[in-house]
Write a protein that holds these residues in place. Sequence first.
Motif, mmCIF file in Angstrom:
data_model
loop_
_atom_site.group_PDB
_atom_site.id
_atom_site.type_symbol
_atom_site.label_atom_id
_atom_site.label_comp_id
_atom_site.label_asym_id
_atom_site.label_seq_id
_atom_site.Cartn_x
_atom_site.Cartn_y
_atom_site.Cartn_z
ATOM 1 N N LYS A 253 0.773 -1.114 -0.049
ATOM 2 C CA LYS A 253 -0.061 0.076 0.129
ATOM 3 C C LYS A 253 1.009 1.239 0.033
ATOM 4 N N VAL A 254 2.024 1.087 0.728
ATOM 5 C CA VAL A 254 2.913 2.433 0.685
ATOM 6 C C VAL A 254 3.456 2.479 -0.806
ATOM 7 N N LYS A 255 3.860 1.485 -1.297
ATOM 8 C CA LYS A 255 4.740 1.467 -2.559
ATOM 9 C C LYS A 255 3.711 2.094 -3.790
ATOM 10 N N TYR A 256 2.416 1.737 -3.797
ATOM 11 C CA TYR A 256 1.447 2.158 -4.812
ATOM 12 C C TYR A 256 0.208 3.272 -4.308
ATOM 13 N N ARG A 257 0.888 3.667 -3.042
ATOM 14 C CA ARG A 257 -0.064 4.731 -2.301
ATOM 15 C C ARG A 257 -1.400 4.589 -2.477
ATOM 16 N N LEU A 258 -1.904 3.342 -2.110
ATOM 17 C CA LEU A 258 -3.308 2.923 -1.870
ATOM 18 C C LEU A 258 -3.548 3.316 -0.305
ATOM 19 N N TRP A 259 -4.751 3.782 -0.266
ATOM 20 C CA TRP A 259 -5.281 4.145 1.035
ATOM 21 C C TRP A 259 -5.724 2.934 1.872
ATOM 22 N N ALA A 260 -6.269 3.392 3.244
ATOM 23 C CA ALA A 260 -6.697 2.164 3.952
ATOM 24 C C ALA A 260 -8.011 2.689 4.732
ATOM 25 N N THR A 261 -9.049 1.904 4.922
ATOM 26 C CA THR A 261 -10.022 2.349 5.830
ATOM 27 C C THR A 261 -9.483 2.535 7.140
ATOM 28 N N ALA A 262 -9.996 3.285 8.143
ATOM 29 C CA ALA A 262 -9.935 3.401 9.489
ATOM 30 C C ALA A 262 -9.870 1.950 10.156
ATOM 31 N N ALA A 263 -10.783 1.264 9.925
ATOM 32 C CA ALA A 263 -10.671 -0.281 10.624
ATOM 33 C C ALA A 263 -9.397 -0.980 10.176
ATOM 34 N N GLU A 264 -9.090 -0.777 8.945
ATOM 35 C CA GLU A 264 -8.069 -1.553 8.398
ATOM 36 C C GLU A 264 -6.624 -1.103 8.975
ATOM 37 N N ARG A 265 -6.522 0.297 8.897
ATOM 38 C CA ARG A 265 -5.324 0.798 9.513
ATOM 39 C C ARG A 265 -5.071 0.349 10.859
ATOM 40 N N ASP A 266 -6.227 0.388 11.629
ATOM 41 C CA ASP A 266 -6.210 0.218 12.993
ATOM 42 C C ASP A 266 -5.788 -1.384 13.362
ATOM 43 N N ALA A 267 -6.371 -2.276 12.450
ATOM 44 C CA ALA A 267 -6.178 -3.644 12.519
ATOM 45 C C ALA A 267 -4.797 -3.905 12.287
ATOM 46 N N MET A 268 -4.006 -3.287 11.305
ATOM 47 C CA MET A 268 -2.472 -3.251 11.097
ATOM 48 C C MET A 268 -1.845 -3.052 12.054
ATOM 49 N N VAL A 269 -2.209 -1.777 12.779
ATOM 50 C CA VAL A 269 -1.279 -1.138 13.995
ATOM 51 C C VAL A 269 -1.446 -2.269 14.992
ATOM 52 N N ARG A 270 -2.626 -2.813 15.213
ATOM 53 C CA ARG A 270 -3.031 -3.746 16.230
ATOM 54 C C ARG A 270 -2.117 -5.091 16.186
ATOM 55 N N VAL A 271 -1.855 -5.557 15.231
ATOM 56 C CA VAL A 271 -1.106 -6.921 14.613
ATOM 57 C C VAL A 271 0.563 -6.460 15.076
ATOM 58 N N LEU A 272 0.750 -5.334 14.439
ATOM 59 C CA LEU A 272 2.137 -5.060 14.155
ATOM 60 C C LEU A 272 2.774 -4.588 15.586
ATOM 61 N N THR A 273 1.800 -3.989 16.445
ATOM 62 C CA THR A 273 2.487 -3.247 17.871
ATOM 63 C C THR A 273 3.201 -4.615 18.523
ATOM 64 N N PRO A 274 2.833 -5.487 18.581
ATOM 65 C CA PRO A 274 3.541 -6.715 19.538
ATOM 66 C C PRO A 274 4.743 -7.198 18.949
ATOM 67 N N CYS A 275 4.961 -6.679 17.483
ATOM 68 C CA CYS A 275 6.164 -6.904 16.845
ATOM 69 C C CYS A 275 6.674 -5.689 16.090
ATOM 70 N N PRO A 276 7.205 -4.599 16.970
ATOM 71 C CA PRO A 276 7.376 -3.457 16.491
ATOM 72 C C PRO A 276 8.696 -3.364 15.639
ATOM 73 N N ASN A 277 9.595 -4.458 15.532
ATOM 74 C CA ASN A 277 10.719 -4.382 14.812
ATOM 75 C C ASN A 277 10.588 -5.150 13.421
ATOM 76 N N GLN A 278 9.349 -5.522 13.184
ATOM 77 C CA GLN A 278 9.048 -6.084 11.898
ATOM 78 C C GLN A 278 9.472 -5.382 10.725
#
Length: 282
Positions: A253-278
Motif C-alpha cells: 500500500k505504501v509503494k502504490y499509495r493505496l489508502w486504508a479504511t480506519a478499521a483496516e489501519r487500526d487492525a494493521m497497527v494492532r497486529v504490528l504493535t507486538p512485533c514493532p521491529n518487523q
Amino acid sequence: MSAKPRNRLIWVALVLGAVIAIPRLGEALPSADEQAPSATSPTVVATGSATPQPEATAQPAPAQSSTGAPPSPSEPSSRPREQATRTPAARPGTALAAALTLTVKGRAPKTEYDRDQFGQAWLDTDRNGCDTRNDVLRRDLSNLVLKAGTRGCLVLRGTLNDPYTGKRIAFVRGGSTSGAVQIDHVVALADAWQKGAQQWAPDRRATFANDPLNLLAVDGPTNGRKGAGDTATWLPPNTSYRCAYVARQVAVKVKYRLWATAAERDAMVRVLTPCPNQPLPV
C-alpha cells in the motif's frame, strides 16, 4: 376558763397542726426519682434504656462511580481524566512506522470492477521469459522439478511450506491438482480497486497485479476463504505469520499509495504493535 386549760388547748392545737402539715410537706417535695437529670446524667434513648449511646458522627456521602454504584474500598472517590489513545512509538523503517503513515479514507464503490481491469493474468512483466505465476512458484517452492525445454520456467512439482497454514503441501502440476497451491494477491485486486486503483492507468494496474512484492504461493482453499479481505476482515490462521503478512500488505500500500479504511489501519497497527521491529518488505 382558767389560764392553764387555755394554754393546754393551744398546745394541743399546735401539735395537731404539725402532724397534719408534715405529710403535706412531703407531698410537695419531689422524690429522688422525679428530680431533673443533671448534666452528667445518662441520656435516655427511645427504647427506654438508660445505657449511654455514642453520638452519631455525620459522614460524607460516598462518591458515585460511573455506573452509579458507590466505589469499592480500593476505588478512589475521584478518577483522573482518561487520556486519549496514544499512537504507538515506531522505529523508522519498520512496518509499524509505515502503517502509521497510510492515508485513511472510506472504501470507494466497487463499480465497474473486473479482473480484466488489471490486465491479462500472469504476464511476463519483468521480461525474463517466464510468466509471473511460474516465477512465484520457483521462488516459494522447494524440491523443484522443472519441465525440460521451457528455459527453466515451468514448474512441474515442488513442495510448499505454506505461510498461511504452516502446513507442507505437495504441488503437482495438472488440471485437477494445480489448485492445491495458488498465487495470492496479498492486497487483493478488488480491495486495491476500491482504495485508489480505479484512478490508475491500465499499465499501472497490470504492473500491480504482477508485482512479486504483492504475490505469495499459498494453500489454495485458504486463499479461497480469504477472498478480497483486508487486514480488518481476514488474517492467516497461522498466527506466527501474521506480522510478516500484514507487513507485506503495508509495503504494497505504501509503494502504490493505496489508502486504508480506519478499521483496516487500526487492525494493521494492532497486529504490528507486538512485533514493532518487523521490517518493511522491499
